[in-house]
Scaffold this active site. Structure first.
Site, PDB file in Angstrom:
ATOM      1  N   ASP A 274       2.614  62.414  20.797  1.00 44.10           N
ATOM      2  CA  ASP A 274       1.985  62.643  19.512  1.00 44.10           C
ATOM      3  C   ASP A 274       2.761  62.211  18.270  1.00 44.10           C
ATOM      4  OD1 ASP A 274       2.751  66.160  19.427  1.00 44.10           O
ATOM      5  OD2 ASP A 274       3.864  64.448  20.118  1.00 44.10           O
TER       6      ASP A 274
ATOM      7  N   ARG B 204       2.217  70.451  14.271  1.00 46.80           N
ATOM      8  CA  ARG B 204       1.180  69.437  14.477  1.00 46.80           C
ATOM      9  C   ARG B 204      -0.019  69.655  13.581  1.00 46.80           C
ATOM     10  NH1 ARG B 204      -0.246  68.422  20.613  1.00 46.80           N
ATOM     11  NH2 ARG B 204      -1.856  67.377  19.399  1.00 46.80           N
TER      12      ARG B 204
ATOM     13  N   TYR C 171       8.959  72.437  22.539  1.00 47.17           N
ATOM     14  CA  TYR C 171       9.681  71.991  23.738  1.00 47.17           C
ATOM     15  C   TYR C 171      10.698  73.083  24.044  1.00 47.17           C
ATOM     16  CZ  TYR C 171       7.816  67.267  23.106  1.00 47.17           C
ATOM     17  OH  TYR C 171       6.997  66.172  22.990  1.00 47.17           O
TER      18      TYR C 171
ATOM     19  N   PRO D 287      10.603  63.135  26.233  1.00 46.54           N
ATOM     20  CA  PRO D 287       9.615  62.990  25.160  1.00 46.54           C
ATOM     21  C   PRO D 287      10.105  63.508  23.818  1.00 46.54           C
ATOM     22  CG  PRO D 287       9.064  64.887  26.508  1.00 46.54           C
ATOM     23  CD  PRO D 287      10.273  64.258  27.127  1.00 46.54           C
TER      24      PRO D 287
END
Lengths: 717, 717
Positions: free
Chosen positions: B56, B286, B294, B370
């Site tokens: 993202d 977000r 995470y 990631p």
């Protein structure tokens, strides 16, 4: 609530708002209804939307408004940006020369500058915006044939006092001559790359084929409110028997939308060209290499009836006029997108509404010269002024008293516009003076000054609404408006602003915009970006510097009052609506962002929701950003960080009130003058027990549903 | 030509470019083909695109690239902007405290800053962009089952040496487990407002129903080029027998996408939280109120085989870990959008292509953690590097030699990325050092420095391609790349740059961007906005100050050479293509805009077209704007206005060459090294006789067709 009203599936024949005409004014109104969740229909007798020609300038204020609906960026990206105006005048030998350059948009007045884009694209943006928020769709090929208002029911908020008969046309009836020409011309048939017919219009064309299903049938509908946005020949206006007042001039102008082939060096600038004796040309550079030329036709006189003979005018005749005016530069073209001719006239409607039930907007109540680029803008701004008011009354938030301000505010604007246009047209169409002794000629110095001042007027930013129930400023509301009486009737609710607390914010004008940072995530926004058009009023508290203990104390006390069960924030908000759906509370403090977190602020400014936690999007700070500089909002608004202030903003971003930051009572009185107390207010949100008592981590989430899950490893096998 | 190739309706079984996999890398490739007008197909075995979870972050360079296709604004508007990184570390009592704040994007490196947006939206923007430019549509539920490359035909430009068998799956086969969960979960069935399923995905879902029509059928196609963009488990890579090199670590991380309910004050900031001994959390705020966490799972060990046991991991277990790490702050949620868990590993492919006919990109050739937000970005940038090269070869503009630079440039980037990620992951997953004597712990000072330096790397702006045929810089191309030899083979075409002429422009990096004004309409643009991704090379002449007579003279001479019939601008441009479709000529001068018009410039910089007249969009000036300040481009590029320079830019905005402004020969040699001379060059455009001889105004337009007309008066009747 918004959602609920949209999905209620009322009987088709009862409509809260019926909009007649799907041009820019009608679409703006429909868009408001969509964004406020109001039940509405919009009909237009034409079979498709506009694909060529027509009005095209988008002023700063219009772009600000489009941005509040999330669509300005599309116009900004697609449109041609006009930066500079070049004035060309005859020199002493009678040859045209560039005499001046002025910025097209006065620097600093807005975060947008004027762009030019075809009206059909603006309509597309509205159609998309409406579709994204509601089930409202433009019903094309539908024409009203009968309109009746039961005046005895006008003041009953629950009544549907308007009866309208709608006739569904056949495709042939619904296709006006102009569109037919267009459809048979090159635009559609040979698919030129520069066609105005964009891919996203396909659906629109397909819908045409649905027309004939209902062709020649009629239906009768009942409406609470009707908007006539049906253009200069308004059927609604004629039904009401309202007149346009004003007159025409003898000046006749032609318009060519062409891709010019020319050695004139400023063809991509906006230009005002006065020739010595052949008339004037205005150059408006457009998107897709097009240029619009407004060309004075000095060889075509008005006939006996004061009307010119249309049949004499051809694109060739218009081009020849341009060539004469622009000589010794040469100009021709191989591609013409559209052309027309018109006679200048200025007229304004005597009334903008019947009993504040049937309203008129746009060309239906004002016509004028197109050259100042005002037509589409003022029309949209009419409906922008009206939409939230009607929505607020239909939703039961406000009483009907606010509806009177529509005519007071917008008819006054139309009158100002007509005065402006009259002077501007005369200066534009007149012959330049040869010297100071030439009294019949137009002074080019006066023209330049008029252009510069006119630019600010034309930007839409200068609009200043008069005193009324919803604008708490000093002065006579009758004088400041169009003559209607829109003052607060109940003396107990009269509120006096203290304009000196925000010395650079003008009450009655739209709130100026400077960059502020979100306290929670440090993101810079233009303040105006926070003022989305969703029907919500805003109370903006500028508490000043919160390291100042007096300010911190005042702010805490205010937070208590605002957070109380009986505060105006709760009293006027329906029990089933979101806490910020009627009045949104925002704060902009003057301290350093990094010294605070949102938890240093009263909870009224970061309301808790059981699903979403605390709200991180209500508290802002006037501080430096990492990438976009410092907005200096306090300085630019003229607010003292040691004193602060409170500002109330209307749902259309206009300033209603400026007062002491902690004058809770004045704010309460202001809203009490026209808002309706709601029953069944919900109790305050119950906070997670986790955050009230010392529950150990992990005690809560056991009851939480995980909606979507997967445990795919990101490691390659 | 572009258009022609698309509409040629070749037999379905011959494809210029076949793309396998419709994730970000595959879609970027398809988008390039669409924008270059190349015949292509793109297939994906999944039945729908991604609706939840997945990568993202969009780095600055990725946004610059998206903007070159006209879609960055959509990500910019929809995405969450991350401005600040907060580092939280244990204090001397072992409690986490905010120890540092650093800007998320290094100020000044790009006109964009990092934003976060769900991968499904990025894919949607690509799908729209592809559809707007071509007939290419993603064919879902289509899986390759056989791949064959005839190596003997690899160097024949006209050959289709690749044979692929494609199997059309049934809907059941085409629905991966994850999507099925999603489809049965809340996202679709209860229509939550925050669903990632946007209205514009409806068509996509409808298309699913078409799957079964061709279910279980197979087809065999011939392709000139194939891209395997089919993810970490790449079928194409396995068919080619290429390996990923690298290994996994013992660190296991969980991921939760939730709307957090928390008193942690920095939850809307990007945070790196190191607890004293419970592991680490990274917070990524977000869009739509979501936050991605995470979370290091210290309680789940890797098993004997070095793999962890997935079945033990639940959202609840992940949340409990977060709660431990973030204590004494509390965190829980009521809405979870997606979750997963992974084991960190870093691997990179041994080869990125087979005979420069079958290429691999994205996760197919590199996997890593990631958390640095690199996966989707580097994948898209792989395909962005490759697309224009393949398109250029397919279109017959370039020879195949440029294709070798793909592996040289991108495998080197992958190697750098893996090194960066290895260090970063170790620092992130390690236990903080208690004091300077604690050698096994991680120094938080080192971590902060790594984060700051890592940010520049992670932005994508630092990418610096090595010397090659298409990057004329000093140094060894083998050393500067991944070890491949990509130097210019023919000594006669070797070109040496003069980097000092643009001392702040780095050859091999993307061209920096500053604002310049269009000479013809005064509009400010970021220079990069002029560099649209359409497959075109740019020669940018900075002639300096043209009131300096030496510069004016050099510029005039250069204009003659560039405008000549045999100039490289014409030799490499097919006869039926637009003059600027292979190499576009731009000028940025350093004088004052108002002292010049475009007619002061050589005609090569304002080419004449018989339909469109002169081109107003090639000449720019480094001057002050009315509303957006002064870009100071010469100063920021390090170019002396008394000397000027010439810069050649690749179609992907990377700098190929910096040289003397009038060194026509060097530029000719540069292009001659890899471009193919075209036959049938068209003669220069014939200018309107109007502008060559003294034709009287009005002699020309008689032959001009007026496409669309009307003469409606704007005056109300």
């Amino acid at each position: 609530m918004a959602q609920a009203m949209n999905s209620e599936h009322r009987p088709n024949d009862k409509i809260d708002v019926l909009i007649i005409g799907a041009g820019p004014a009608g679409l703006m109104m429909a868009n408001w209804m969509a964004h406020c969740g109001v039940n509405a229909r919009i009909v237009d007798k034409r079979g498709t939307k506009v694909f060529n020609g027509q009005a095209d300038g988008l002023q700063c204020r219009t772009l600000e408004i489009l941005d509040s609906f999330g669509i300005a960026h599309r116009a900004w990206i697609e449109g041609n940006h006009m930066l500079e105006i070049c004035l060309w005048n005859p020199d002493k030998d009678g040859l045209i020369r560039r005499s001046d350059r002025i910025p097209d948009t006065t620097p600093g007045i807005s975060r947008f500058q004027q762009v030019v884009l075809h009206q059909g694209r603006i309509e597309r943006f509205f159609l998309d915006s409406i579709a994204s928020k509601s089930d409202i769709r433009v019903e094309r090929g539908v024409m009203p044939t009968k309109l009746d208002l039961d005046e005895s029911l006008a003041e009953d908020p629950d009544a549907y006092p308007i009866t309208v008969t709608l006739r569904h046309l056949s495709e042939e009836e619904a296709t006006p001559k102009q569109t037919a020409t267009s459809a048979n011309g090159s635009v559609i048939s040979d698919g030129l790359f520069r066609s105005n017919l964009s891919p996203d219009d396909t659906e629109d064309l397909l819908r045409k084929s649905e027309l004939n299903d209902k062709a020649n049938s009629e239906e009768t509908v009942k409406a609470k409110y009707v908007l006539g946005a049906d253009g200069a020949h308004s059927w609604v206006r004629n039904q009401l028997g309202f007149k346009l007042e004003g007159d025409s001039t003898d000046y006749i102008w032609g318009v060519l939308d062409i891709i010019p082939i020319t050695d004139f060096p400023d063809i991509r600038m906006r230009c005002a060209i006065h020739s010595a004796s052949s008339g004037s040309v205005m150059v408006i550079p457009r998107e897709n290499k097009l240029v619009r030329l407004y060309i004075q036709l000095t060889t075509v006189g008005a006939g006996n009836a004061g009307k010119f003979d249309r049949s004499k005018i051809t694109p060739d005749l218009i081009l020849r006029s341009a060539q004469k005016i622009m000589a010794p530069y040469k100009i021709t073209y191989r591609y013409c997108d559209w052309w027309t001719a018109y006679q200048i006239g200025q007229r304004v409607g005597t009334q903008f509404s019947a009993k504040e039930r049937i309203f008129l907007a746009g060309d239906a109540v004002h016509t004028h010269s197109p050259k100042a680029g005002q037509g589409m803008n003022v029309s949209m701004q009419d409906a922008y002024n009206l939409g939230w008011k009607v929505a607020s009354v239909v939703r039961g938030i406000s009483d009907r008293s606010i509806l009177k301000t529509y005519q007071s505010e917008r008819r006054r604007i139309a009158q100002d516009l007509i005065r402006f246009d009259h002077r501007f047209s005369r200066l534009f169409s007149g012959r330049p003076a040869k010297d100071v002794m030439d009294e019949e000629g137009i002074s080019m110095t006066e023209f330049k000054e008029a252009f510069e001042n006119g630019n600010l007027f034309a930007s839409g930013i200068a609009v200043n609404y008069g005193s009324s129930t919803i604008v708490a400023k000093s002065g006579d509301s009758v004088e400041q408006g169009d003559g209607s009486d829109v003052a607060t009737q109940n003396e107990a609710y009269k509120v006096t602003s203290k304009p000196s607390l925000a010395s650079k914010v003008e009450i009655g004008k739209r709130m100026p915009s400077f960059k502020v940072l979100n306290q929670g995530d440090a993101r810079p926004s233009h303040f105006q970006e926070l003022l989305r058009s969703n029907g919500t009023w805003r109370v903006v508290i500028f508490p000043g510097d919160l390291t100042n203990s007096r300010q911190a104390e005042r702010f805490t006390e205010l937070g208590k009052a605002l957070g109380a069960q009986n505060s105006f924030l709760r009293r006027f908000t329906p029990g089933d609506a979101r806490h910020d759906s009627v009045i949104e509370l925002l704060a902009v403090h003057a301290g350093h962002r990094q010294k605070f977190t949102i938890f240093d602020f009263p909870e009224a400014f970061r309301p808790f929701d059981d699903k979403d936690g605390w709200d991180y999007w209500k508290i802002f700070v006037d501080d430096n950003s990492y990438h976009e500089g410092h907005g200096h909002a306090y300085e630019n608004y003229g607010i003292d960080p040691g004193e602060g202030c409170a500002i109330i903003l209307r749902p259309d971003q206009y300033v209603s009130y400026v007062g002491s930051m902690d004058d809770y009572d004045a704010m309460d009185r202001f809203f009490s003058a026209f808002m309706i107390e709601q029953s069944g207010q919900k109790a305050g949100n119950v906070r997670e027990p986790l955050f009230d008592v010392g529950v150990a981590p992990g005690d809560i989430q056991e009851n939480v549903a995980v909606r979507v899950g997967s445990s795919t490893s990101l490691v390659a096998a």
